[in-house]
Design an enzyme around this catalytic site. Sequence first.
Site, PDB file in Angstrom:
ATOM      1  N   CYS A  22       0.824  -1.189   0.000  1.00 17.94           N
ATOM      2  CA  CYS A  22       0.000   0.000   0.000  1.00 17.94           C
ATOM      3  C   CYS A  22       0.873   1.260   0.000  1.00 17.94           C
ATOM      4  O   CYS A  22       1.806   1.326   0.806  1.00 17.94           O
ATOM      5  CB  CYS A  22      -0.881   0.011   1.244  1.00 17.94           C
ATOM      6  N   PRO A  23       0.683   2.270  -0.818  1.00 13.48           N
ATOM      7  CA  PRO A  23      -0.455   2.422  -1.717  1.00 13.48           C
ATOM      8  C   PRO A  23      -0.185   1.949  -3.140  1.00 13.48           C
ATOM      9  O   PRO A  23      -0.861   2.377  -4.073  1.00 13.48           O
ATOM     10  CB  PRO A  23      -0.672   3.928  -1.713  1.00 13.48           C
TER      11      PRO A  23
END
Lengths: 93, 400
Positions: free
Chosen positions: A26-27
């Site tokens: 993430c991201p």
Amino acid sequence: MMEAQTIIKPETIVKPTIIDSRGTMCPGPITDLFRAYRNSNLGDVLELWATDPAAKSDVQTWAKRSGNELVSINDEKGYVRIQVRILRKGVSR
Amino acid sequence: MAVKVLVIGGGTGGTLAANLLAKEFAVEIADNDIQVALVTGSKFHVFQPGLLEVAFEGKAPDTIVREERPLVNRKVAYTEERVERIDLRKQEVLLASGQSLDYDYVIIATGSVPNPDSIPRLREASLNFHTSTDESLRIWHTLKQFEKGRVVVGIAGVPHKCPPSPNEATFLLDDYLRKTGKREHVSLTFLTPYPRPYPAEPLSKVVEPLLEKRGIEVVTFFNLESVDPRKKELYSLEGDTIGYDLLIMVPPHQGADVIVKSGLGDRDGWIPTDKQTLRINGYENAYAIGDCTNIPVSKTGVTAHLEAKVAVNNIVSSIKELGKLHKYTGRINCPFEVGSGKAAFVVGSYEMPVKQIEPTRMRQLMKKGFERVYWRSLSGSLDWLLDRYFGETDTTENMS
Ligand SMILES: Cc1cc2nc3c(=O)[nH]c(=O)nc-3n(C[C@H](O)[C@H](O)[C@H](O)COP(=O)(O)OP(=O)(O)OC[C@H]3O[C@@H](n4cnc5c(N)ncnc54)[C@H](O)[C@@H]3O)c2cc1C
């Protein structure tokens, strides 16, 4: 606000655009998905491959909020395949 | 004939790489067995984290800028000129003057550039603290005139360098508005394409209550499609509209022009690079470090620093035939200011998801302290200290 106009026949089979974000945390996956979204057309199917556990719920929430269609979520060996059909994309005014 | 090692780009990663190479090969350079060269397009080196302070605290721009030449070891053959084209197959780069340089090993460290023009009318509508000291100073001057209305701060597109910087800008702006007594007449909105205020959930959990406490509105899943500066409206790809009086957006970034022109990058100009060895895919003698790669870690100075060391170690290993392959662990360590003199840190690696780290005054002091040591860290002379702080940032494999 501009409403996106979409008429997609259910029988239309669109070859998905594969976004391979495996190995990114993430991201990474959602960033890659948004980059593809920016370059997509209405009716396109984006298929995200992700190993990041957050990807599933992030894409689900985004699809719901943005009016795009979550087509499928498939758990593969060690990663997840998420397909989204682009039904809504604002148009430059 | 001397073995030629060329570094392209004299920013955070490139300057350190050139200096480390000069130290490693001090004897060989003196004996003309090795030549280390740095070619860079800019006479000046900006300490980019300081752009936030120029924009939101009125810091003098000249305090965050130095000339590049004195930062580079004298043993490095230094050229201050823009590279027009890089040919990895011919092992040659073409400079703006028409001169060309050849090499045996190359490290590309050309960074990333904000591209406001990729979003219709963003450039004319929005201020921006990611481009230059002048642009940051423009924010400071504008804020001094700004008395009331809605300020929208946020992320216009992804990726962008320094992931915490849009949040940091929002907190610092809130601090400024409170200090000057303007906050009650100003509404503050933070805009992001991500599902939450900070993309990595553990840190978002830290940030969310702080934003709420300060009365900062958060709008998520807003992928900016275009701006209408006349109506002062923002439109998202998702179909939403938001108004503003003052706009401060971080533009989406792309790789440097030379990477695009040389056909070395993907669609957005990021160089396909092995995330561990830092070799450019398909090449044994070409490396990419810092913002210019497509590696899935945040684009930060710390990343550029740690990657420079790995690329240099691999080149040293190859030239000295040490039989070792160094691999970057993906370690990131980025300070995250949350206003009121406090900061958290974004810490993680390829194997370790970002941790939840609470903001403290001590961490803010560490961030400010780093500002002072930055210039020295470019020489590589502080690595004994940084190595202790960062712990293991690369692993080594025997190749035989
Ligand atoms: C507001 C802001 C806050 C930040 N805060 C932090 C922070 O707190 N911590 C952190 O770690 N990072 C932070 N960063 C990010 C950090 O500054 C960058 O990630 C880092 O500088 C990247 O290093 P680099 O060597 O890859 O590129 P850069 O340092 O940008 O250097 C690129 C170099 O390449 C040169 N170049 C480009 N094209 C050519 C060409 N054609 N020919 C010759 N030379 C060329 C440029 O002139 C430049 O010298 C921040 C950035 C900003 C904007």
